[in-house]
Design an enzyme around this catalytic site. Structure first.
Site, PDB file in Angstrom:
ATOM      1  N   GLU A  18      31.999   3.354  24.775  1.00  0.00           N
ATOM      2  CA  GLU A  18      32.237   3.599  23.358  1.00  0.00           C
ATOM      3  C   GLU A  18      31.100   3.009  22.520  1.00  0.00           C
ATOM      4  OE1 GLU A  18      36.289   2.463  22.433  1.00  0.00           O
ATOM      5  OE2 GLU A  18      35.834   2.650  20.294  1.00  0.00           O
ATOM      6  N   LYS A 201      42.460  -7.323  22.625  1.00  0.00           N
ATOM      7  CA  LYS A 201      41.743  -6.135  23.125  1.00  0.00           C
ATOM      8  C   LYS A 201      40.417  -5.995  22.374  1.00  0.00           C
ATOM      9  CE  LYS A 201      40.650  -1.621  23.720  1.00  0.00           C
ATOM     10  NZ  LYS A 201      39.679  -0.792  23.005  1.00  0.00           N
ATOM     11  N   ASP A 217      32.793  -9.560  37.725  1.00  0.00           N
ATOM     12  CA  ASP A 217      34.112  -8.984  37.990  1.00  0.00           C
ATOM     13  C   ASP A 217      34.930  -8.982  36.696  1.00  0.00           C
ATOM     14  OD1 ASP A 217      36.732  -8.510  38.695  1.00  0.00           O
ATOM     15  OD2 ASP A 217      36.800  -9.995  40.307  1.00  0.00           O
ATOM     16  N   HIS A 315      34.317   4.394  12.798  1.00  0.00           N
ATOM     17  CA  HIS A 315      34.498   4.902  14.147  1.00  0.00           C
ATOM     18  C   HIS A 315      34.162   6.385  14.204  1.00  0.00           C
ATOM     19  CE1 HIS A 315      36.761   5.604  17.898  1.00  0.00           C
ATOM     20  NE2 HIS A 315      36.433   4.356  18.118  1.00  0.00           N
TER      21      HIS A 315
HETATM   22  C1  MEV Z   1      39.932  -0.883  19.204  1.00  0.00           C
HETATM   23  O1  MEV Z   1      39.126  -0.636  20.327  1.00  0.00           O
HETATM   24  C2  MEV Z   1      40.045  -2.373  18.961  1.00  0.00           C
HETATM   25  C3  MEV Z   1      40.913  -2.747  17.758  1.00  0.00           C
HETATM   26  O2  MEV Z   1      42.212  -2.178  17.880  1.00  0.00           O
HETATM   27  C4  MEV Z   1      40.993  -4.272  17.766  1.00  0.00           C
HETATM   28  C5  MEV Z   1      41.939  -4.843  16.731  1.00  0.00           C
HETATM   29  O3  MEV Z   1      42.914  -4.151  16.340  1.00  0.00           O
HETATM   30  O4  MEV Z   1      41.711  -5.989  16.334  1.00  0.00           O
HETATM   31  C6  MEV Z   1      40.331  -2.238  16.474  1.00  0.00           C
END
Ligand code: MEV
Length: 362
Positions: A18, A201, A217, A315
């Site tokens: 990405e 994430k 890893d 994005h």
């Molecule tokens: C998307 O790849 C990651 C987000 O969802 C992280 C977040 O919500 O803090 C934008």
């Protein structure tokens, strides 16, 4: 780009599908640079080898097993070291033995090993298997699993940054407004595991690509990160954000960092070796600091976008370039098709083909 860590500039290789992840991390690193960059440090490279012991009719109680392990600590450490004389020669080796009762009929023994610049999985698994034989003889309990723990909480990377409010202004918001909104976003993650998972994430968006690019890893690092995030018994954010007395935004991140700069894939993978050369790093601890810094930058980028205009606009404008290329645009037409797609708010393949054909005809 833009990463300054402990006063030194790094160009950081990232391997990820990405494009917006790379752009966002670089952009946030620039804001963090305005406040002097990242301050980072790493724990010593201690990893944990686990030996599960199961009673299965043995005479000794679980508490007795702990006592026997304690009495033989030096012998067990020497045995672990004997498995890896080259590691010991490089300054590493077994450092401590710990044992815990998990149930009346199950205990676990940890051998803590200083892996130096190796990730250490192979080293640890050999140690676990060798020490297990002696543990069985000493305790009468049966060895079960003998394997490293991916919850590498003795080998963490720590990073902090301080961003002046003015560096965060934009997208229709003043610097102090962005600071307040990011602090509230951090609190949301601290209070709600559903949000904390997504917050983390966003951190791993930056962490994994560097782990992958350097031949490490990433499943191990992911497992360690999420287990560490749940260490209090409830899942929480790996990074938190506050404002300081001057109104600047202060962020902190810590996470287990089982990565190496020697051994494993690195010996055979030219891409991984090239990544380490681009980074120009000296050791695994330094690599961990870089990885954690990219994680913190990625988190800041996501929170700033989410707390202001939302993530879709930025994005989509990057995604529009991929859609333009997929539709057949080349050279300067890529930017023109992408810009038109983004301004229409319709980033579809059909629309890209239509715009491209019109531009080509004109
Ligand atoms: C998307 O790849 C990651 C987000 O969802 C992280 C977040 O919500 O803090 C934008």
């Amino acid at each position: 780009t833009n990463f300054r860590i402990n006063g030194r500039d790094y160009l950081v290789p990232m391997c990820v599908e990405e494009a917006s992840v790379v752009a966002a991390a670089s952009n946030a690193a620039k804001m963090i640079r305005a406040g002097g960059g990242f301050a980072a440090h790493s724990d010593p490279p201690w990893m944990i080898a686990q030996v599960q012991l199961v009673r299965e009719g043995a005479r000794r109680s679980a508490v007795d097993v702990l006592a026997v392990v304690r009495e033989h600590e030096h012998e067990l450490l020497a045995l672990a070291d004997a498995a890896h004389p080259r590691l010991v020669a490089r300054g590493g080796g077994a450092r401590a033995i710990e044992a815990r009762v998990l149930a009346d009929d199950m205990t676990v023994v940890h051998v803590l090993v200083d892996c130096q610049d190796a990730m250490g999985a192979n080293l640890l698994n050999t140690v676990a298997e060798q020490v297990a034989v002696r543990l069985a003889a000493l305790t009468g309990w049966n060895p079960g699993l003998r394997i490293l723990s991916n919850l590498a909480d003795r080998r963490r990377a720590h990073v902090a940054c301080r961003v002046p409010a003015a560096a965060l202004a934009g997208k229709g918001f003043t610097g102090p407004e962005v600071v307040a909104r990011i602090v509230a976003a951090s609190r949301f993650a601290e209070l709600d595991p559903y949000r904390a998972a997504t917050h983390n994430k966003g951190i791993m968006n930056g962490v994994d690509p560097v782990v992958i690019a350097t031949g490490n890893d990433w499943r191990g690092v992911e497992a360690g990160a999420h287990a560490y995030a749940a260490r209090s018994g409830s899942y929480g954010p790996l990074a938190v954000w506050r404002s300081d007395a001057d109104g600047a935004l202060v962020g902190r991140l810590e996470l287990p960092m089982a990565v190496g700069t020697v051994g494993g894939t690195l010996r055979v993978h030219p891409g991984a070796r090239l990544s380490l050369r681009i980074l120009g790093i000296e050791n695994a601890g330094e690599l961990g600091m870089v990885i954690a810094s990219v994680g913190l930058a990625s988190n800041l980028a996501a929170l700033r976008a989410l707390a202001t205009e939302g993530i879709q606009r930025g994005h989509m404008s990057l995604h529009a370039r991929s859609v333009a290329v997929a539709a057949g645009a080349r050279g300067e037409l890529v930017d023109r098709v992408a810009a038109e797609l983004a301004s229409l708010g319709d980033v579809s393949a059909a629309r890209a083909a239509e715009i491209l054909s019109r531009l080509q005809q004109s």
